[in-house]
Design a protein around this motif. Structure first.
Motif, PDB file in Angstrom:
ATOM      1  N   LYS A  87       0.813  -1.209   0.000  1.00 32.05           N
ATOM      2  CA  LYS A  87       0.000   0.000   0.000  1.00 32.05           C
ATOM      3  C   LYS A  87       0.850   1.264   0.000  1.00 32.05           C
ATOM      4  O   LYS A  87       0.690   2.123  -0.866  1.00 32.05           O
ATOM      5  N   SER A  88       1.757   1.369   0.978  1.00 38.14           N
ATOM      6  CA  SER A  88       2.566   2.581   1.045  1.00 38.14           C
ATOM      7  C   SER A  88       3.452   2.718  -0.187  1.00 38.14           C
ATOM      8  O   SER A  88       3.505   3.781  -0.806  1.00 38.14           O
ATOM      9  N   LYS A  91       1.052   2.926  -3.392  1.00 38.04           N
ATOM     10  CA  LYS A  91       0.250   4.138  -3.512  1.00 38.04           C
ATOM     11  C   LYS A  91       1.059   5.410  -3.274  1.00 38.04           C
ATOM     12  O   LYS A  91       0.926   6.383  -4.004  1.00 38.04           O
ATOM     13  N   GLU A  92       1.891   5.392  -2.233  1.00 34.20           N
ATOM     14  CA  GLU A  92       2.617   6.606  -1.880  1.00 34.20           C
ATOM     15  C   GLU A  92       3.923   6.753  -2.644  1.00 34.20           C
ATOM     16  O   GLU A  92       4.456   7.854  -2.758  1.00 34.20           O
ATOM     17  N   VAL A  93       4.448   5.644  -3.139  1.00 33.79           N
ATOM     18  CA  VAL A  93       5.758   5.687  -3.794  1.00 33.79           C
ATOM     19  C   VAL A  93       5.671   5.300  -5.259  1.00 33.79           C
ATOM     20  O   VAL A  93       5.895   6.115  -6.148  1.00 33.79           O
ATOM     21  N   GLU A  95       3.209   4.424  -7.360  1.00 31.34           N
ATOM     22  CA  GLU A  95       2.149   4.866  -8.266  1.00 31.34           C
ATOM     23  C   GLU A  95       2.292   6.333  -8.638  1.00 31.34           C
ATOM     24  O   GLU A  95       1.567   6.828  -9.494  1.00 31.34           O
ATOM     25  N   ASN A  96       3.213   7.028  -7.996  1.00 34.47           N
ATOM     26  CA  ASN A  96       3.446   8.431  -8.337  1.00 34.47           C
ATOM     27  C   ASN A  96       4.343   8.552  -9.556  1.00 34.47           C
ATOM     28  O   ASN A  96       5.081   7.631  -9.901  1.00 34.47           O
ATOM     29  N   VAL A 107      11.169  10.506  -1.513  1.00 33.61           N
ATOM     30  CA  VAL A 107       9.898   9.934  -1.063  1.00 33.61           C
ATOM     31  C   VAL A 107      10.130   8.583  -0.389  1.00 33.61           C
ATOM     32  O   VAL A 107       9.553   8.285   0.662  1.00 33.61           O
ATOM     33  N   ASN A 111       9.327   7.771   3.528  1.00 33.93           N
ATOM     34  CA  ASN A 111       8.366   6.702   3.765  1.00 33.93           C
ATOM     35  C   ASN A 111       8.925   5.645   4.707  1.00 33.93           C
ATOM     36  O   ASN A 111       8.281   5.219   5.675  1.00 33.93           O
TER      37      ASN A 111
END
Length: 218
Positions: A87-88, A91-93, A95-96, A107, A111
């Motif tokens: 997820k992190s 989504k946070e790493v 998928e950007n 990032v 994280n």
């Protein structure tokens, strides 16, 4: 986050209906003891005393000390490491979109720093014991291979195609990046936790160090 809050978060999502108060207390005491002394130097009698239960109670819930260790760390791999990787990271790493590789590194570093800050007691146990227990190492390797490796490699190849970073094997760049970040995070929490750290400044220096190695530019 206190250990009591941490253990609540660890087991509550899936195991709350089956986990008794005594089991919760035993796990919390084991986290404290294993984290402080290491698995080998910890005794079930000490854990029982800290949990406020008889030693025999531990063996009614956990057949061996190793089973108790795995009850702490295995759910962490499944419920914390997996979600953070899937997820992190997803989504946070991963998928950007990033304009530069250094933006991606920053990032990732932030994280992982926040992850370790929140879950340090059990991660300390995991770090201490992963080399000695296949049951801990193999799920971690599987998760990394399935959910991190290919996404990380794709980002590296993207910036290589743009000519932004050198044409080393992606695996080499991955190791260089990860080892630089880990090389800050582990001493920061394991060896010098009482020191005042400027995490933003340290992350900036890590990014500069990695990019200089990959581009020759600061």
């Amino acid at each position: 986050m206190s250990n009591s809050e941490w253990i609540h978060d660890l087991i509550n999502e899936h195991d709350a209906p089956t986990m008794s108060d005594k089991q919760r207390k035993i796990l919390e005491a084991a986290i404290d003891t294993f984290s402080e002394k290491g698995y080998a130097a910890s005794s079930t009698s000490e854990i029982a005393k800290k949990a406020g239960v008889a030693e025999g109670t531990i063996f009614r819930h956990f057949k061996t000390k190793k089973e108790l260790l795995l009850a702490i760390v295995t759910p962490t791999v499944a419920k914390f490491v997996a979600p953070f990787f899937i997820k992190s990271f997803a989504k946070e790493v991963f998928e950007n979109e990033y304009e530069h590789y250094e933006d991606f590194i920053r990032v990732v570093a932030k994280n992982r720093l926040e992850f370790v800050r929140k879950q340090f007691p059990v991660l300390k146990i995991f770090i201490q014991e992963i080399a000695f227990h296949d049951e801990l190492r193999e799920p971690f390797q599987k998760l990394f291979t399935e959910h991190v490796y290919q996404k990380f490699k794709k980002i590296i190849e993207h910036f290589q195609e743009k000519g932004e970073i050198v044409s080393l094997p992606p695996e080499t760049i991955m190791r260089m990046t990860a080892s630089s970040i880990i090389g800050y995070i582990l001493p920061r929490f394991l060896l010098f936790s009482d020191k005042e750290w400027d995490d933003e400044k340290e992350i900036d220096q890590i990014v500069s160090f990695i990019m200089y190695g990959l581009t020759g530019k600061r």
